[in-house]
Design a protein around this motif. Sequence first.
Motif, PDB file in Angstrom:
ATOM      1  N   SER A  25       0.817  -1.215   0.000  1.00 13.35           N
ATOM      2  CA  SER A  25       0.000   0.000   0.000  1.00 13.35           C
ATOM      3  C   SER A  25       0.848   1.262   0.000  1.00 13.35           C
ATOM      4  CB  SER A  25      -0.927   0.008   1.226  1.00 13.35           C
ATOM      5  OG  SER A  25      -1.767  -1.128   1.226  1.00 13.35           O
ATOM      6  N   SER A  28       4.817   3.115  -4.834  1.00 16.72           N
ATOM      7  CA  SER A  28       4.350   4.034  -5.878  1.00 16.72           C
ATOM      8  C   SER A  28       3.409   3.315  -6.832  1.00 16.72           C
ATOM      9  CB  SER A  28       5.537   4.599  -6.663  1.00 16.72           C
ATOM     10  OG  SER A  28       6.138   3.581  -7.451  1.00 16.72           O
ATOM     11  N   SER A  29       2.667   4.080  -7.624  1.00 21.53           N
ATOM     12  CA  SER A  29       1.732   3.478  -8.575  1.00 21.53           C
ATOM     13  C   SER A  29       2.462   2.621  -9.599  1.00 21.53           C
ATOM     14  CB  SER A  29       0.913   4.570  -9.273  1.00 21.53           C
ATOM     15  OG  SER A  29       1.755   5.473  -9.957  1.00 21.53           O
ATOM     16  N   LYS A  30       3.647   3.045 -10.029  1.00 19.42           N
ATOM     17  CA  LYS A  30       4.421   2.247 -10.996  1.00 19.42           C
ATOM     18  C   LYS A  30       4.854   0.930 -10.387  1.00 19.42           C
ATOM     19  CE  LYS A  30       6.238   5.961 -13.913  1.00 19.42           C
ATOM     20  NZ  LYS A  30       7.465   6.634 -14.414  1.00 19.42           N
ATOM     21  N   ARG A  32       3.332  -0.639  -7.896  1.00 17.90           N
ATOM     22  CA  ARG A  32       2.131  -1.475  -7.732  1.00 17.90           C
ATOM     23  C   ARG A  32       1.721  -2.091  -9.059  1.00 17.90           C
ATOM     24  NH1 ARG A  32       0.415   2.925  -4.368  1.00 17.90           N
ATOM     25  NH2 ARG A  32      -1.037   3.647  -5.987  1.00 17.90           N
ATOM     26  N   HIS A  33       1.864  -1.324 -10.146  1.00 18.01           N
ATOM     27  CA  HIS A  33       1.515  -1.852 -11.469  1.00 18.01           C
ATOM     28  C   HIS A  33       2.426  -3.033 -11.830  1.00 18.01           C
ATOM     29  CE1 HIS A  33       0.000  -1.833 -15.558  1.00 18.01           C
ATOM     30  NE2 HIS A  33       1.256  -1.839 -16.002  1.00 18.01           N
ATOM     31  N   GLY A  65      -5.464  -0.037  -3.176  1.00 18.08           N
ATOM     32  CA  GLY A  65      -4.335   0.689  -3.737  1.00 18.08           C
ATOM     33  C   GLY A  65      -4.027   0.263  -5.154  1.00 18.08           C
ATOM     34  N   GLY A  69      -7.050   4.244  -9.725  1.00 17.78           N
ATOM     35  CA  GLY A  69      -6.408   4.870 -10.873  1.00 17.78           C
ATOM     36  C   GLY A  69      -5.951   3.920 -11.957  1.00 17.78           C
ATOM     37  N   SER A  70      -6.279   2.644 -11.865  1.00 16.57           N
ATOM     38  CA  SER A  70      -5.837   1.678 -12.878  1.00 16.57           C
ATOM     39  C   SER A  70      -7.001   0.819 -13.355  1.00 16.57           C
ATOM     40  CB  SER A  70      -4.727   0.777 -12.311  1.00 16.57           C
ATOM     41  OG  SER A  70      -4.399  -0.248 -13.228  1.00 16.57           O
ATOM     42  N   ASN A  73      -5.955  -2.868 -13.619  1.00 17.66           N
ATOM     43  CA  ASN A  73      -5.943  -3.622 -12.364  1.00 17.66           C
ATOM     44  C   ASN A  73      -7.353  -3.917 -11.862  1.00 17.66           C
ATOM     45  OD1 ASN A  73      -3.191  -3.806 -12.294  1.00 17.66           O
ATOM     46  ND2 ASN A  73      -2.888  -2.174 -10.792  1.00 17.66           N
TER      47      ASN A  73
END
Length: 332
Positions: A25, A28-30, A32-33, A65, A69-70, A73
Motif C-alpha cells: 500500500s 508508488s503506482s508504478k 504497484r503496477h 491501492g 487509478g488503474s 488492475n
Amino acid sequence: MEDWVVENLFNGNRELQIQAATQLSKLSSKQRHRLAEAGIIPPLISMLQSQDFEAIEASLLALLGLAFGSERNKIRIVKSGIIPVLLELLQCESEELIELSMAAMLILSSCKPNKLIIASSGAIQILIQILNDVNNGLFSIQARVDAIATLQNLSTCHQTIPLIASSGAIYTLLQLIHGYEKSSDLTEKAISLLESIVFSSEDSVSETVRITGAIRIIVEAMEEGSPQCKEHAVGILLHICQSCRDKYRGLILMEGVMPGLLQLSVDGTWGAKNMARDLLFLLRDCSDYASTSKQSRHELMEQIMQAIDADGEKVDGTTLRLVQEMITKLNI
C-alpha cells in the motif's frame, strides 16, 4: 522491496503476508503496477478468505491501492474472482471490514467491463439489503452511501437497469429519501439513482406512482433538498407527467407541488429552472396559453393564478412574488 513483497505474499507465513500487503500500500503506482503484472492479486484475494481480521484488512487496503487509478488492475482483480468474496465480507459483522469491502466494490464497479459481471453476481440484491437495513444499524451511513454509488455505477450499463428495478430498488430508494435529511449526500445519491431507474422504462414510472406516498416524497425532495437533489426531483416529476399527462397531472397537483415548483423556476439550477417551467406548463389547466409570447404579463399571471386556485393551492404574498419573478424570467 518489490521482490520481498512478492516472495512473502506467495510463500510467507501470516505475519509476513500481512507485512507484505501493508508494504504494498506504501509503494508508488508504478511499483504497484509491476507487482500486479507479477501476479500478486490471487494471493491477496486468498488472504480475504482467511477469517483473520488483520489479514483481511491489509489485503483490502492493498487491493484498493492496486485498483485506484488503474482500469487494468480493476479488471484483473475482478477476473481473479474477488466479487463472491466481497459479497461474503459485506455480510460479516465487522463495520470496518464492511466499509472497506463496500469501498472496493464501489471502485471496481466504476470500470465498464466489470459492471455486468458484478450485476450478474447477486451483488444488486445484497446492496439493496444493505440499504434496507435502516433500523438494525448493522451498516454505517458511509456503507449505504457507497452502496447507492455502486448501484449508480452499475446503472450506467443499460443491461443492469432492469435488474436494479426488479430488485425492489424503487421502494427502498423512496424510503431512504423520505427518512434522511433532504440535503444529505445519501439523499442526493438516492434520488439521482431513482431518476435513472424511472427514466429507464414505463414500467418503472408505473411502479413508482403505485407506491403510496411516492409523489409526496419526491415533491418534498424538490422543496427541501440540495440544489442537485431538487434538480433530480423535478426531473422525475416532469418525466412522470410527460409519460402520461392525463393520468398523472392530477396526482402531482394533489401533493401541493405548485409553490415549490414556482420557487425552483426562479432560483434553481439552470437545469432545474428549465424543467420546473416545463412542468408548470404541463400542469396548467388549459392548453390555450401555450404561446406565452402573444400574451401580456398580466394575462399570463392571471391564468397561472387561476390554475393554482383551481387545484386548491393557497396563494400568499411570497407565492405571488415568485409568480411575478417567473413571468419576468419567461419574458426575457
